[in-house]
Design a protein around this motif. Structure first.
Motif, short mmCIF file in Angstrom:
data_model
loop_
_atom_site.label_atom_id
_atom_site.label_comp_id
_atom_site.label_asym_id
_atom_site.label_seq_id
_atom_site.Cartn_x
_atom_site.Cartn_y
_atom_site.Cartn_z
N GLU A 86 0.74 -0.93 -0.02
CA GLU A 86 -0.10 -0.03 0.09
C GLU A 86 0.97 1.00 0.05
OE1 GLU A 86 -2.83 -0.87 3.40
OE2 GLU A 86 -3.43 -1.85 2.03
N GLU A 87 2.21 1.15 0.49
CA GLU A 87 3.11 2.25 1.01
C GLU A 87 3.33 2.76 -0.75
OE1 GLU A 87 6.40 3.80 3.49
OE2 GLU A 87 5.36 2.55 4.73
N VAL A 88 3.99 1.57 -1.28
CA VAL A 88 4.89 2.00 -2.89
C VAL A 88 3.30 2.05 -3.68
CG1 VAL A 88 5.39 0.53 -4.58
CG2 VAL A 88 5.88 -0.12 -2.49
N ILE A 89 2.24 1.30 -3.82
CA ILE A 89 1.53 2.37 -4.48
C ILE A 89 0.77 3.77 -4.12
CG2 ILE A 89 -1.18 1.80 -4.64
CD1 ILE A 89 -1.15 -1.16 -4.75
N LYS A 90 1.30 4.18 -3.19
CA LYS A 90 1.16 5.91 -2.40
C LYS A 90 1.78 5.76 -2.92
CE LYS A 90 1.01 8.45 1.42
NZ LYS A 90 1.41 8.38 3.42
N GLU A 91 3.10 5.71 -2.62
CA GLU A 91 4.60 6.89 -3.48
C GLU A 91 4.36 7.22 -4.71
OE1 GLU A 91 6.77 8.46 -2.63
OE2 GLU A 91 6.13 8.74 -0.24
N ASN A 92 4.01 5.79 -5.16
CA ASN A 92 3.81 5.29 -7.03
C ASN A 92 2.52 6.69 -7.13
OD1 ASN A 92 4.77 4.41 -8.73
ND2 ASN A 92 3.00 3.51 -9.91
N THR A 93 1.39 6.82 -6.95
CA THR A 93 0.19 7.46 -7.46
C THR A 93 1.02 9.21 -7.05
OG1 THR A 93 -1.45 6.14 -6.47
CG2 THR A 93 -1.72 8.24 -6.89
N MET A 94 2.06 9.51 -6.12
CA MET A 94 2.15 10.99 -5.88
C MET A 94 3.08 10.77 -6.96
SD MET A 94 2.29 11.52 -1.47
CE MET A 94 3.23 10.13 -1.51
N LEU A 95 4.37 9.51 -7.43
CA LEU A 95 4.99 10.11 -8.43
C LEU A 95 4.77 10.07 -9.70
CD1 LEU A 95 7.72 9.22 -9.69
CD2 LEU A 95 7.68 6.91 -10.14
N GLU A 96 3.36 9.63 -10.25
CA GLU A 96 3.35 9.66 -11.25
C GLU A 96 1.62 11.10 -10.98
OE1 GLU A 96 0.21 6.19 -10.70
OE2 GLU A 96 1.25 5.63 -11.75
N GLU A 97 1.39 11.74 -10.15
CA GLU A 97 1.24 13.16 -10.21
C GLU A 97 1.83 14.36 -10.88
OE1 GLU A 97 -0.60 13.05 -6.58
OE2 GLU A 97 -2.47 11.93 -6.91
N VAL A 98 3.26 13.91 -9.96
CA VAL A 98 4.30 14.69 -10.18
C VAL A 98 4.89 14.39 -12.07
CG1 VAL A 98 7.13 15.07 -10.00
CG2 VAL A 98 5.43 15.37 -8.15
N CYS A 99 4.89 13.25 -12.43
CA CYS A 99 5.10 13.27 -13.43
C CYS A 99 3.93 14.02 -14.81
CB CYS A 99 5.11 11.52 -13.66
SG CYS A 99 6.97 10.86 -13.88
N GLN A 100 2.29 13.49 -14.47
CA GLN A 100 1.92 14.41 -15.16
C GLN A 100 1.61 15.66 -15.46
OE1 GLN A 100 -0.61 12.82 -16.76
NE2 GLN A 100 0.47 11.03 -17.28
N GLN A 101 1.50 16.45 -14.16
CA GLN A 101 2.42 17.74 -14.26
C GLN A 101 3.04 18.54 -14.84
OE1 GLN A 101 -0.25 19.86 -12.62
NE2 GLN A 101 1.47 21.84 -13.30
N ALA A 102 4.55 17.48 -14.85
CA ALA A 102 5.84 17.66 -16.57
C ALA A 102 5.08 18.79 -17.25
CB ALA A 102 6.66 17.30 -15.48
N LYS A 103 4.37 17.09 -17.44
CA LYS A 103 3.58 16.73 -18.70
C LYS A 103 2.78 17.17 -19.53
CE LYS A 103 1.66 12.77 -21.87
NZ LYS A 103 1.47 12.02 -21.57
N LYS A 104 2.22 18.16 -18.90
CA LYS A 104 1.16 19.12 -19.21
C LYS A 104 1.77 20.73 -19.80
CE LYS A 104 -3.02 21.76 -17.14
NZ LYS A 104 -3.77 21.49 -15.76
N GLU A 105 2.97 21.00 -18.07
CA GLU A 105 3.73 22.04 -18.57
C GLU A 105 4.65 21.84 -19.42
OE1 GLU A 105 5.66 22.31 -15.04
OE2 GLU A 105 4.04 22.69 -13.43
N LEU A 106 5.26 21.10 -19.63
CA LEU A 106 5.68 20.60 -20.80
C LEU A 106 5.49 20.53 -22.26
CD1 LEU A 106 8.40 20.84 -22.10
CD2 LEU A 106 8.26 18.20 -21.94
N LYS A 107 3.83 20.18 -22.29
CA LYS A 107 2.77 20.76 -23.41
C LYS A 107 2.59 22.41 -23.50
CE LYS A 107 -0.07 16.51 -23.68
NZ LYS A 107 -1.11 15.89 -23.95
N THR A 108 2.51 23.08 -22.70
CA THR A 108 2.15 23.91 -22.51
C THR A 108 2.87 24.61 -23.27
OG1 THR A 108 0.15 23.73 -20.97
CG2 THR A 108 1.46 26.53 -21.39
N GLN A 109 4.26 24.45 -22.76
CA GLN A 109 5.59 25.43 -23.11
C GLN A 109 5.58 25.27 -24.79
OE1 GLN A 109 8.99 23.91 -21.19
NE2 GLN A 109 8.35 24.91 -18.54
N VAL A 110 5.39 24.14 -25.67
CA VAL A 110 5.81 23.32 -26.47
C VAL A 110 4.88 24.16 -27.51
CG1 VAL A 110 5.48 21.72 -27.61
CG2 VAL A 110 6.50 21.32 -26.40
N LEU A 111 3.51 24.45 -26.89
CA LEU A 111 2.32 25.52 -27.69
C LEU A 111 2.59 26.89 -27.58
CD1 LEU A 111 -1.07 23.77 -25.75
CD2 LEU A 111 -0.81 23.55 -28.54
#
Length: 105
Positions: A65-90
């Motif tokens: 459960e702790e691994v899943i929780k940490e992984n979820t937070m990791l995915e959120e950081v990566c998704q936010q970075a991806k969103k910011e990168l898309k905005t910069q590309v636009l």
């Protein structure tokens, strides 16, 4: 090869530590280092999962459960970075179009 519960516990502790390190790398935009850690983590995950009901104990559950929780937070950081990168590309593409339009006049 079937892993003993103690080996799975040890593996999950390592996976948890790697996942936390990966999130720290993501927080600091150290993407190449994150990829290296992800490859190490994948090698640890493969022999552990799936965990059968016969060798599941409270500590395995807690660590999973702790691994899943940490992984979820990791995915959120990566998704936010991806969103910011898309905005910069636009924005870059808009600027490129504007420059091309002005340059052709």
């Amino acid at each position: 090869m079937i892993m003993a519960t103690t080996e799975k516990l040890s593996g999950l502790i390592q996976i948890l530590a790697l996942t936390k390190s990966m999130r720290e790398k993501a927080d600091n935009a150290l993407w190449e280092e994150l990829v290296e850690l992800e490859q190490q983590r994948e090698q640890l995950i493969m022999p552990i999962f799936p965990i059968s009901n016969t060798d599941f104990n409270p500590e395995l559950r807690r660590l999973t459960e702790e691994v899943i929780k940490e992984n979820t937070m990791l995915e959120e950081v990566c998704q936010q970075a991806k969103k910011e990168l898309k905005t910069q590309v636009l924005v870059l593409n808009k600027n490129k179009t504007a420059i091309a339009a002005y340059g052709s006049k």
